[in-house]
Design an enzyme around this catalytic site. Sequence first.
Site, PDB file in Angstrom:
ATOM      1  N   TYR A  67      28.525 -38.342  24.232  1.00 43.59           N
ATOM      2  CA  TYR A  67      27.344 -38.271  23.367  1.00 43.59           C
ATOM      3  C   TYR A  67      27.693 -38.268  21.886  1.00 43.59           C
ATOM      4  O   TYR A  67      26.804 -38.229  21.040  1.00 43.59           O
ATOM      5  CB  TYR A  67      26.535 -37.013  23.676  1.00 43.59           C
ATOM      6  CG  TYR A  67      25.465 -37.239  24.710  1.00 43.59           C
ATOM      7  CD1 TYR A  67      24.131 -37.392  24.340  1.00 43.59           C
ATOM      8  CD2 TYR A  67      25.786 -37.304  26.052  1.00 43.59           C
ATOM      9  CE1 TYR A  67      23.156 -37.602  25.286  1.00 43.59           C
ATOM     10  CE2 TYR A  67      24.814 -37.520  26.998  1.00 43.59           C
ATOM     11  CZ  TYR A  67      23.504 -37.666  26.611  1.00 43.59           C
ATOM     12  OH  TYR A  67      22.522 -37.875  27.539  1.00 43.59           O
ATOM     13  N   ASP A 101      32.012 -33.878  41.096  1.00 45.55           N
ATOM     14  CA  ASP A 101      31.441 -34.563  42.266  1.00 45.55           C
ATOM     15  C   ASP A 101      31.185 -33.562  43.400  1.00 45.55           C
ATOM     16  O   ASP A 101      30.129 -33.557  44.034  1.00 45.55           O
ATOM     17  CB  ASP A 101      32.308 -35.749  42.727  1.00 45.55           C
ATOM     18  CG  ASP A 101      33.790 -35.532  42.540  1.00 45.55           C
ATOM     19  OD1 ASP A 101      34.158 -34.492  41.966  1.00 45.55           O
ATOM     20  OD2 ASP A 101      34.585 -36.375  42.982  1.00 45.55           O
ATOM     21  N   ASP A 126      24.107 -33.104  31.167  1.00 45.73           N
ATOM     22  CA  ASP A 126      22.898 -33.917  31.121  1.00 45.73           C
ATOM     23  C   ASP A 126      22.458 -34.271  32.546  1.00 45.73           C
ATOM     24  O   ASP A 126      21.307 -34.066  32.943  1.00 45.73           O
ATOM     25  CB  ASP A 126      23.237 -35.196  30.338  1.00 45.73           C
ATOM     26  CG  ASP A 126      22.030 -36.054  30.075  1.00 45.73           C
ATOM     27  OD1 ASP A 126      20.917 -35.529  30.124  1.00 45.73           O
ATOM     28  OD2 ASP A 126      22.215 -37.260  29.828  1.00 45.73           O
TER      29      ASP A 126
END
Length: 360
Positions: free
Chosen positions: A124, A225, A249
């Site tokens: 980001y 994951d 996010d």
Amino acid sequence: MVHRITLIPGDGIGPEVTEGARRCIEATGVKIEWDLAIAGQDAKDKTGELLPQAVLDSIKKNKAAIKGPIITPIGEGFRSVNVAIRHALDLYACLRPAKSYPGVKSYYKDIDLVIVRENSEDLYAGIEFEQGKPETKEIISSIEKYTKKKIRPDSGISIKPISKFASERIVKFAFEYALRYNRKKVTAVHKANIMKFSDGLFLKSAREVAKRYEGKVAFEEMIVDNMCMQLVQKPHNFDLLVLPNVYGDILSDLCAGLVGGLGVAPGANIGEEMAVFEAVHGSAPKYKGKNKVNPTAMILSGVLMLRYIKEDKAADRLENAIREVLAEGKSVTYDLKPTRDDPSAVGTKEMADAIISHLT
Ligand code: NAD
């Protein structure tokens, strides 16, 4: 005591949901003087700027703001007013609670998770090199020189910076939050097995900070994951998750999905000295001015704001009123009814009215 709070109505459904939140907050009896600040499309029409300096000055002065969603115009100079506010004010911690409320449709019950997402760096950071540009070719050849690894010449590049400073700061925030709100466990989420120097540094920093809280708050680490699978299979095993920006996010939306979706997902962006409270959802332009959407996410963001300004009793009362209205399922918006065309659904304003009438 009178609190001065910046109020940014925002775009699309923003003015309707912030108005609902403003009225509910005022109905708690907490004395607030609102400092109205216009950002987004209205500001652009009036001043030529999406984010006038006066908005940032108002937040800096008042130290707390409640903000409606703001559109991100496609093809404009900067990527998002929302990201620009977080960067300009160094609001480095994004707080997103995900809590089940009876009456809200979901596959799970009794979820009470908190996501703490790093807000200032990672992918980001906005450091990108476009495919085909001369500087991109230069970067590609430097990388090949230093790493002896091949990158296809027609690649675009996004940079993922993760620092020791920002990692320690966010993990410390997570532990301090856990202590203040009686959370038992912090889980640091990463992919350090693959990204050894970015996620690896995040994890190393998290372990260092965690040592200072030994015996007070438990600490565990989990690869992202695996974390996704565990959250779907056994979300009750987790309490507070701390993550770098991109994983934060994605997982905060996953967790919003566990408790019924965007209509009930509040958030906050918090720095050392100030904070901006906003719902996770966007400006839903197709519903603008229709008095239709759910104000709950915005009102719950107001609950977080009341806690931030240390009005905990008012925050508890407002949260209880929201809980009762959701549980009754009568005066709620279309998205909380069994079917979306349920004729008994009420509007944004009427749902806020119902919450106010449940305040004790
Ligand atoms: P969105 O969240 O605005 O809307 C997606 C869909 O979710 C809506 O069509 C609606 O069906 C549902 N929804 C959203 N909020 C709801 C509510 N309160 N009650 C009931 N249903 C609700 O996402 P989008 O369409 O991807 O984005 C629209 C604009 O908002 C874009 O310009 C985007 O950049 C911006 N945005 C702003 C923020 C922010 O200000 N923090 C966050 C996300 C998106």
